[in-house]
Every structure is written in C-alpha cells, then in structure tokens.
Design a protein around this motif. Structure first.
Motif, PDB file in Angstrom:
ATOM      1  N   ALA A   1       0.888  -1.223  -0.098  1.00 23.10           N
ATOM      2  CA  ALA A   1       0.104   0.028   0.038  1.00 23.10           C
ATOM      3  C   ALA A   1       0.919   1.254  -0.141  1.00 23.10           C
ATOM      4  CB  ALA A   1      -0.795  -0.039   1.347  1.00 23.10           C
ATOM      5  N   ARG A   2       1.958   1.395   0.816  1.00 20.83           N
ATOM      6  CA  ARG A   2       2.879   2.482   0.735  1.00 20.83           C
ATOM      7  C   ARG A   2       3.573   2.575  -0.421  1.00 20.83           C
ATOM      8  NH1 ARG A   2       7.584   1.877   4.867  1.00 20.83           N
ATOM      9  NH2 ARG A   2       9.005   1.933   3.114  1.00 20.83           N
ATOM     10  N   VAL A   3       3.879   1.328  -1.001  1.00 15.34           N
ATOM     11  CA  VAL A   3       4.287   1.561  -2.538  1.00 15.34           C
ATOM     12  C   VAL A   3       3.609   2.252  -3.526  1.00 15.34           C
ATOM     13  CG1 VAL A   3       5.448   0.254  -4.305  1.00 15.34           C
ATOM     14  CG2 VAL A   3       6.053  -0.366  -2.111  1.00 15.34           C
ATOM     15  N   TYR A   4       2.320   1.798  -3.410  1.00 15.08           N
ATOM     16  CA  TYR A   4       1.239   2.241  -4.433  1.00 15.08           C
ATOM     17  C   TYR A   4       0.947   3.759  -4.199  1.00 15.08           C
ATOM     18  CZ  TYR A   4       0.495  -2.861  -4.977  1.00 15.08           C
ATOM     19  OH  TYR A   4       0.822  -4.281  -5.142  1.00 15.08           O
ATOM     20  N   ALA A   5       1.013   4.051  -2.942  1.00 14.39           N
ATOM     21  CA  ALA A   5       0.621   5.434  -2.821  1.00 14.39           C
ATOM     22  C   ALA A   5       1.803   6.526  -2.960  1.00 14.39           C
ATOM     23  CB  ALA A   5       0.291   5.292  -1.185  1.00 14.39           C
ATOM     24  N   GLY A   6       2.951   5.993  -3.470  1.00 12.57           N
ATOM     25  CA  GLY A   6       3.948   6.963  -3.955  1.00 12.57           C
ATOM     26  C   GLY A   6       5.449   7.077  -3.265  1.00 12.57           C
ATOM     27  N   ASP A   7       5.794   5.935  -2.246  1.00 16.00           N
ATOM     28  CA  ASP A   7       6.863   5.830  -1.867  1.00 16.00           C
ATOM     29  C   ASP A   7       7.554   4.547  -2.846  1.00 16.00           C
ATOM     30  OD1 ASP A   7       9.310   4.747  -0.617  1.00 16.00           O
ATOM     31  OD2 ASP A   7       8.120   3.939   1.159  1.00 16.00           O
ATOM     32  N   ASP A   8       8.114   5.332  -3.835  1.00 12.23           N
ATOM     33  CA  ASP A   8       8.572   4.378  -4.875  1.00 12.23           C
ATOM     34  C   ASP A   8      10.081   3.894  -4.669  1.00 12.23           C
ATOM     35  OD1 ASP A   8       9.674   6.940  -5.121  1.00 12.23           O
ATOM     36  OD2 ASP A   8       9.057   7.198  -7.316  1.00 12.23           O
ATOM     37  N   GLY A   9      10.612   4.192  -3.362  1.00  7.01           N
ATOM     38  CA  GLY A   9      11.885   3.872  -3.321  1.00  7.01           C
ATOM     39  C   GLY A   9      12.320   2.336  -3.465  1.00  7.01           C
ATOM     40  N   PRO A  10      11.417   1.267  -2.968  1.00  3.73           N
ATOM     41  CA  PRO A  10      11.239  -0.128  -3.089  1.00  3.73           C
ATOM     42  C   PRO A  10      11.492  -0.366  -4.830  1.00  3.73           C
ATOM     43  CG  PRO A  10       9.706   0.251  -1.136  1.00  3.73           C
ATOM     44  CD  PRO A  10      10.341   1.529  -1.859  1.00  3.73           C
ATOM     45  N   LEU A  11      10.428   0.166  -5.400  1.00  3.86           N
ATOM     46  CA  LEU A  11      10.270  -0.067  -6.633  1.00  3.86           C
ATOM     47  C   LEU A  11      11.401   0.189  -7.520  1.00  3.86           C
ATOM     48  CD1 LEU A  11       6.340   1.132  -7.668  1.00  3.86           C
ATOM     49  CD2 LEU A  11       7.488  -1.283  -7.567  1.00  3.86           C
ATOM     50  N   ALA A  12      12.067   1.599  -7.406  1.00  2.00           N
ATOM     51  CA  ALA A  12      13.113   1.854  -7.975  1.00  2.00           C
ATOM     52  C   ALA A  12      14.408   0.993  -7.702  1.00  2.00           C
ATOM     53  CB  ALA A  12      13.670   3.176  -7.645  1.00  2.00           C
ATOM     54  N   PHE A  13      14.466   0.443  -6.312  1.00  2.00           N
ATOM     55  CA  PHE A  13      15.757  -0.393  -6.043  1.00  2.00           C
ATOM     56  C   PHE A  13      15.322  -1.889  -6.785  1.00  2.00           C
ATOM     57  CE2 PHE A  13      17.290  -4.137  -3.564  1.00  2.00           C
ATOM     58  CZ  PHE A  13      18.361  -3.598  -3.127  1.00  2.00           C
ATOM     59  N   ARG A  14      14.355  -2.189  -6.809  1.00  2.00           N
ATOM     60  CA  ARG A  14      14.096  -3.673  -7.363  1.00  2.00           C
ATOM     61  C   ARG A  14      14.271  -3.429  -8.910  1.00  2.00           C
ATOM     62  NH1 ARG A  14      12.363  -8.174  -5.173  1.00  2.00           N
ATOM     63  NH2 ARG A  14      11.476  -9.760  -6.883  1.00  2.00           N
ATOM     64  N   VAL A  15      13.867  -2.273  -9.695  1.00  2.11           N
ATOM     65  CA  VAL A  15      14.075  -2.360 -10.963  1.00  2.11           C
ATOM     66  C   VAL A  15      15.678  -2.352 -11.177  1.00  2.11           C
ATOM     67  CG1 VAL A  15      14.004  -0.484 -12.816  1.00  2.11           C
ATOM     68  CG2 VAL A  15      11.804  -1.203 -11.503  1.00  2.11           C
ATOM     69  N   ASP A  16      16.269  -1.340 -10.537  1.00  2.00           N
ATOM     70  CA  ASP A  16      17.680  -1.302 -10.600  1.00  2.00           C
ATOM     71  C   ASP A  16      18.369  -2.828 -10.445  1.00  2.00           C
ATOM     72  OD1 ASP A  16      17.559   1.369 -10.889  1.00  2.00           O
ATOM     73  OD2 ASP A  16      18.005   2.160  -9.193  1.00  2.00           O
ATOM     74  N   LYS A  17      18.047  -3.510  -9.487  1.00  2.00           N
ATOM     75  CA  LYS A  17      18.524  -4.599  -9.179  1.00  2.00           C
ATOM     76  C   LYS A  17      18.401  -5.792 -10.403  1.00  2.00           C
ATOM     77  CE  LYS A  17      18.113  -8.421  -5.933  1.00  2.00           C
ATOM     78  NZ  LYS A  17      17.810  -9.200  -4.671  1.00  2.00           N
ATOM     79  N   VAL A  18      17.155  -5.636 -10.940  1.00  2.00           N
ATOM     80  CA  VAL A  18      16.842  -6.363 -12.246  1.00  2.00           C
ATOM     81  C   VAL A  18      17.431  -5.945 -13.421  1.00  2.00           C
ATOM     82  CG1 VAL A  18      14.934  -7.025 -13.766  1.00  2.00           C
ATOM     83  CG2 VAL A  18      14.502  -6.857 -11.472  1.00  2.00           C
ATOM     84  N   ALA A  19      17.595  -4.738 -13.495  1.00  2.00           N
ATOM     85  CA  ALA A  19      18.582  -4.013 -14.734  1.00  2.00           C
ATOM     86  C   ALA A  19      19.793  -4.650 -14.489  1.00  2.00           C
ATOM     87  CB  ALA A  19      18.543  -2.670 -14.704  1.00  2.00           C
ATOM     88  N   ALA A  20      20.301  -4.664 -13.198  1.00  2.00           N
ATOM     89  CA  ALA A  20      21.924  -5.033 -13.194  1.00  2.00           C
ATOM     90  C   ALA A  20      22.230  -6.527 -13.409  1.00  2.00           C
ATOM     91  CB  ALA A  20      22.434  -4.637 -11.683  1.00  2.00           C
ATOM     92  N   ARG A  21      21.150  -7.326 -13.052  1.00  2.00           N
ATOM     93  CA  ARG A  21      21.105  -9.002 -13.123  1.00  2.00           C
ATOM     94  C   ARG A  21      21.159  -9.171 -14.532  1.00  2.00           C
ATOM     95  NH1 ARG A  21      17.155 -12.683 -13.105  1.00  2.00           N
ATOM     96  NH2 ARG A  21      15.496 -11.119 -12.167  1.00  2.00           N
ATOM     97  N   LEU A  22      20.340  -8.641 -15.162  1.00  2.00           N
ATOM     98  CA  LEU A  22      19.944  -9.136 -16.629  1.00  2.00           C
ATOM     99  C   LEU A  22      20.921  -8.098 -17.645  1.00  2.00           C
ATOM    100  CD1 LEU A  22      16.042  -8.898 -17.018  1.00  2.00           C
ATOM    101  CD2 LEU A  22      17.635 -10.822 -16.433  1.00  2.00           C
ATOM    102  N   GLY A  23      21.523  -7.177 -17.130  1.00  2.00           N
ATOM    103  CA  GLY A  23      22.354  -6.356 -17.808  1.00  2.00           C
ATOM    104  C   GLY A  23      21.333  -5.586 -19.081  1.00  2.00           C
ATOM    105  N   ALA A  24      20.251  -5.222 -18.515  1.00  2.00           N
ATOM    106  CA  ALA A  24      19.345  -4.577 -19.455  1.00  2.00           C
ATOM    107  C   ALA A  24      19.725  -3.148 -20.234  1.00  2.00           C
ATOM    108  CB  ALA A  24      17.918  -4.317 -18.534  1.00  2.00           C
ATOM    109  N   PRO A  25      19.515  -3.152 -21.486  1.00  3.37           N
ATOM    110  CA  PRO A  25      20.149  -1.987 -21.994  1.00  3.37           C
ATOM    111  C   PRO A  25      19.185  -0.785 -22.077  1.00  3.37           C
ATOM    112  CG  PRO A  25      18.943  -3.454 -23.785  1.00  3.37           C
ATOM    113  CD  PRO A  25      19.029  -4.186 -22.400  1.00  3.37           C
TER     114      PRO A  25
END
Length: 246
Positions: free
Chosen positions: A34-58
């Motif tokens: 609920a906190r993430v959906y309400a605008g605390d996008d720190g966890p989302l940004a962390f997850r996206v960055d982690k996935v990007a690093a793991r996949l080498g996403a361009p």
C-alpha cells in the motif's frame, strides 16, 4: 469440500506459490505494498535497478517490465493456487502484504494477518487485479515511460503461467480436480477488458499480443508465449518492432 488454507501445501507447488504469514523476521527490510502504491517508490526503484543489473538490461523499460512480471506472477500464483487447492483465497490487503524488494520467492512476500475470501473469480480479481496490479501499473507509469498495454500483457502472461503450473502439478500428483478449477478460474478472470485483449488463452496455452522486452537483454530471447517467434531485429535504430509495446 473446502480444505483449510495450508500455506505449506500451497508453497509445495513451487516458489511462486509460497506466502509467509506473520511479521517478517527482524533484519528484513520490507514495505507494505500500500505504501509503495501510494507513492513511496523507493522499493520499486530498488527492484528495477536490481533487475537491470542482473539482466544487463540495455533499457530501463526492460527491467521495469521484468520486475512487474515477477510480482504479478507471485500474486496470481498465491491466489489462484489457494482457490484451486483449498477453496478459499487469502485476502492480500496491500496494507498487510509486505514486500522485500531485495528478496526473491518464496521469501519476498509476508502477510501480517491471514484472513480468507471466497474462492471465486470475482474475489481473485478484486484481490489481485484491482487491489494490486492496477495501482502497481499506475505507480510504475508515474515513474517510468512504459505502456499500459505491455504491463497488462505481462499480467495476462503471469495469470496463464500460474494456471499452467497448477495444471502441471495437478497432473503429476493425480489431482485433476485442482487443474480443472485452475483452468476454469483463469478463463473467467481473462473475461475482463484489461485482460481479454492481452492474448489468446486455450486451456492453459497462452499467446500474448505484446512482448515483455526480455529479448533485448544480452542473453535474452523470446518467452514461450511471446507474440514473436524469434527475437526481432530493429530496422531503425532506436525504434521498436511491432508488438514490442513499451
């Protein structure tokens, strides 16, 4: 007959079906969805960055897509599996469902209070599609340039994948009743404008009309339900091929 909701049995289907009940252990950094959906996008940004690093996403959109697809698969699997196996669905209230953005299944989701709802498509849709996937899509689109069609295509792919895993488990364990319920619920869930247009579902076989963009990663390829038969080549630098909406 309805069986009591057994989270251990549910998790035995596979890691995506697991759900931890109670407070997360000390030392685990989690946030309520609920906190993430309400605008605390720190966890989302962390997850996206982690996935990007793991996949080498361009492209950041690739990581956004893969991260959202994984969370959608977890939510559909937990609810569809509970309904098919036990005849009830955990109420994944976003206020009570906590997510470890640094974790992976089965240790990424914790439900502080376990209450249940009826095991029908309306309950599952309310819990997952309306309660999580719609606000998750809004949160991601507010931060990243990614299309709604791609995110809903991922949601459809994740739902079909959950039904397919349950059907495979059911056949392997002599529980054809579980497979039948999973297929019937999935078909009913797909009968909604947000999901109906995402692809074609026949039983548990699904062919989506969009692409999750995974093929753009250095070691990526096309998924089994992709709209492409093989990784497409870009004819114009920086352009996206048809179907790869993002």
């Amino acid at each position: 007959m309805k069986a009591p909701l057994d989270l251990t049995a549910l998790g035995s289907v596979g890691g995506f079906f697991a759900l931890r009940a109670g407070a997360p252990p000390s030392g685990v950094q989690v946030a309520s969805l609920a906190r993430v959906y309400a605008g605390d996008d720190g966890p989302l940004a962390f997850r996206v960055d982690k996935v990007a690093a793991r996949l080498g996403a361009p492209d950041t959109r690739v990581a956004v897509s893969v991260a959202q697809l994984g969370l959608a698969a977890r939510l559909w699997s937990v609810t569809l599996g509970s309904a098919a196996l036990h005849g009830e669905v955990p109420d994944l209230d976003p206020e009570l469902l906590h997510w470890d953005a640094d974790g992976t299944s089965p240790d990424d989701l914790w439900l502080r209070e376990l209450t249940t709802r009826p095991a029908d498509a309306a309950s599952i849709r309310d819990v997952v599609q309306h309660g999580h996937l719609a606000p998750l899509a809004d949160a991601l689109r507010a931060r990243y340039r990614i299309s709604a069609a791609l995110l809903w295509g991922n949601a459809g792919s994740a739902l079909a994948g959950a039904a397919r895993e349950l059907d495979t488990w059911a056949r392997r364990n002599g529980r054809t009743d579980v497979g039948e319920r999973a297929r019937a619920l999935a078909a009913e869930l797909f009968d909604h404008p947000d999901l109906r247009s995402t692809g074609t579902l026949r039983g548990t076989a699904f062919r989506r009309r969009s692409c999750c963009l995974y093929y753009r990663c250095p070691d990526g390829g096309v998924c089994g339900d992709c709209c492409f038969d093989r990784p497409p080549q870009r004819s114009v630098r920086g352009s996206s091929p048809p179907g790869a909406s993002g």
